[in-house]
Design a protein around this motif. Sequence first.
Motif, short mmCIF file in Angstrom:
data_model
loop_
_atom_site.label_atom_id
_atom_site.label_comp_id
_atom_site.label_asym_id
_atom_site.label_seq_id
_atom_site.Cartn_x
_atom_site.Cartn_y
_atom_site.Cartn_z
N LEU A 1 68.18 26.49 -45.68
CA LEU A 1 67.90 26.74 -44.26
C LEU A 1 68.71 27.94 -43.76
N LEU A 2 70.01 27.95 -44.03
CA LEU A 2 70.86 29.03 -43.56
C LEU A 2 70.49 30.36 -44.22
N GLY A 3 70.21 30.33 -45.52
CA GLY A 3 69.80 31.54 -46.22
C GLY A 3 68.49 32.09 -45.68
N THR A 4 67.56 31.22 -45.36
CA THR A 4 66.27 31.65 -44.80
C THR A 4 66.46 32.29 -43.43
N ILE A 5 67.39 31.76 -42.63
CA ILE A 5 67.70 32.35 -41.33
C ILE A 5 68.24 33.76 -41.52
N PHE A 6 69.16 33.94 -42.47
CA PHE A 6 69.72 35.27 -42.74
C PHE A 6 68.62 36.26 -43.12
N ILE A 7 67.76 35.84 -44.04
CA ILE A 7 66.72 36.74 -44.56
C ILE A 7 65.69 37.05 -43.47
N SER A 8 65.25 36.04 -42.75
CA SER A 8 64.23 36.24 -41.71
C SER A 8 64.73 37.14 -40.61
N SER A 9 65.99 36.95 -40.19
CA SER A 9 66.55 37.78 -39.14
C SER A 9 66.64 39.23 -39.58
N PHE A 10 66.95 39.45 -40.87
CA PHE A 10 67.04 40.81 -41.39
C PHE A 10 65.69 41.52 -41.32
N LEU B 1 63.28 40.90 -39.45
CA LEU B 1 62.87 41.07 -38.06
C LEU B 1 63.56 42.27 -37.42
N SER B 2 64.68 42.71 -37.98
CA SER B 2 65.53 43.73 -37.38
C SER B 2 64.82 45.02 -36.95
N PRO B 3 64.01 45.65 -37.82
CA PRO B 3 63.42 46.93 -37.40
C PRO B 3 62.49 46.81 -36.20
N PHE B 4 61.89 45.65 -36.02
CA PHE B 4 60.97 45.47 -34.89
C PHE B 4 61.72 45.30 -33.57
N ILE B 5 63.04 45.11 -33.68
CA ILE B 5 63.85 44.95 -32.47
C ILE B 5 64.21 46.30 -31.87
N PHE B 6 64.60 47.26 -32.73
CA PHE B 6 65.10 48.53 -32.19
C PHE B 6 64.15 49.71 -32.31
N ILE B 7 63.09 49.59 -33.11
CA ILE B 7 62.14 50.70 -33.23
C ILE B 7 61.04 50.53 -32.17
N PHE C 1 72.35 39.12 -41.98
CA PHE C 1 72.41 38.70 -40.58
C PHE C 1 73.17 39.72 -39.74
N LEU C 2 74.13 40.41 -40.35
CA LEU C 2 74.89 41.43 -39.62
C LEU C 2 74.01 42.60 -39.24
N PHE C 3 73.06 42.95 -40.09
CA PHE C 3 72.10 44.00 -39.75
C PHE C 3 71.26 43.59 -38.54
N PHE C 4 70.96 42.32 -38.45
CA PHE C 4 70.23 41.78 -37.30
C PHE C 4 71.04 41.98 -36.02
N ILE C 5 72.34 41.69 -36.08
CA ILE C 5 73.21 41.88 -34.91
C ILE C 5 73.25 43.36 -34.53
N LEU C 6 73.34 44.24 -35.53
CA LEU C 6 73.38 45.67 -35.25
C LEU C 6 72.06 46.17 -34.66
N GLY D 1 70.28 41.36 -52.24
CA GLY D 1 70.85 40.67 -51.08
C GLY D 1 69.99 39.49 -50.65
N VAL D 2 68.68 39.66 -50.73
CA VAL D 2 67.75 38.58 -50.36
C VAL D 2 67.86 37.44 -51.37
N GLU D 3 67.91 37.79 -52.65
CA GLU D 3 68.00 36.76 -53.69
C GLU D 3 69.28 35.93 -53.55
N ARG D 4 70.35 36.59 -53.14
CA ARG D 4 71.63 35.89 -52.97
C ARG D 4 71.76 35.26 -51.58
N GLY D 5 70.88 35.63 -50.65
CA GLY D 5 71.01 35.12 -49.28
C GLY D 5 72.31 35.57 -48.64
N THR D 6 72.67 36.84 -48.83
CA THR D 6 73.95 37.32 -48.35
C THR D 6 74.03 37.34 -46.82
#
Length: 205
Positions: free
Chosen positions: A58-67, A69-75, A107-112, A98-103
């Motif tokens: 669940l947590l890994g999927t949140i990290f990946i999904s948020s990442f 989603l990132s370009p659609f937030i600022f572009i 999520f930090l890219f999402f915050i940025l 990074g996706v395979e590891r769920g790093t």
Amino acid sequence: MMPNFADTRAITSGSEASVLGYDPLFNNVRDPWHRPMNLSRLWNVLFYFRLNQSHTNLLGTIFISSFFLSPFIFIKKLDKLTACILSCAFISPAIMLGVERGTPDLFLFFILAIAIRVGCFSVIAALCLIIFAAFLKLFPIFGIGLILKEKISRFWLLLAMTCMSFLAYLLFTLSDVKQMINVTPKGTDMSYGYDVFILALENHF
């Protein structure tokens, strides 16, 4: 790696170790590979939700999904050329690893991305998000490039405030920062980062 989402699992196993009375930054006894949790203690806030390794997917999927989603937030407008370049970047080996590891870095890219969007209305709010992301893991501090569009006098003021906040955090958590650096795996196989090529040369010669 199996079990899956190895980097996310560092957090969920760290939560289990914390419940047992261990400091996962130094001794993560519940990690499948016995890796210390090389993340800021701010991530320990998640431990209050009683996370365990059953929550890893669940947590890994949140990290990946948020990442992703990132370009659609600022572009604001996505032309074909930009879409092609982003598509290639988003399936690059480093990203896929990074996706395979769920790093948590994802999520930090999402915050940025949110910081970039917010920066259109309030640079101060954007800098607060950047500093928060840098407190979670150091590299987002380079997001302060956002202030390059400001007037010279305002630029220097914002730069000084941001750097002082970040340096104060580093000094306050210096022992933890050293530990995070020391326990971060350094390899050349299935790894990415600025020093991978240098390490590969050192190992070869």
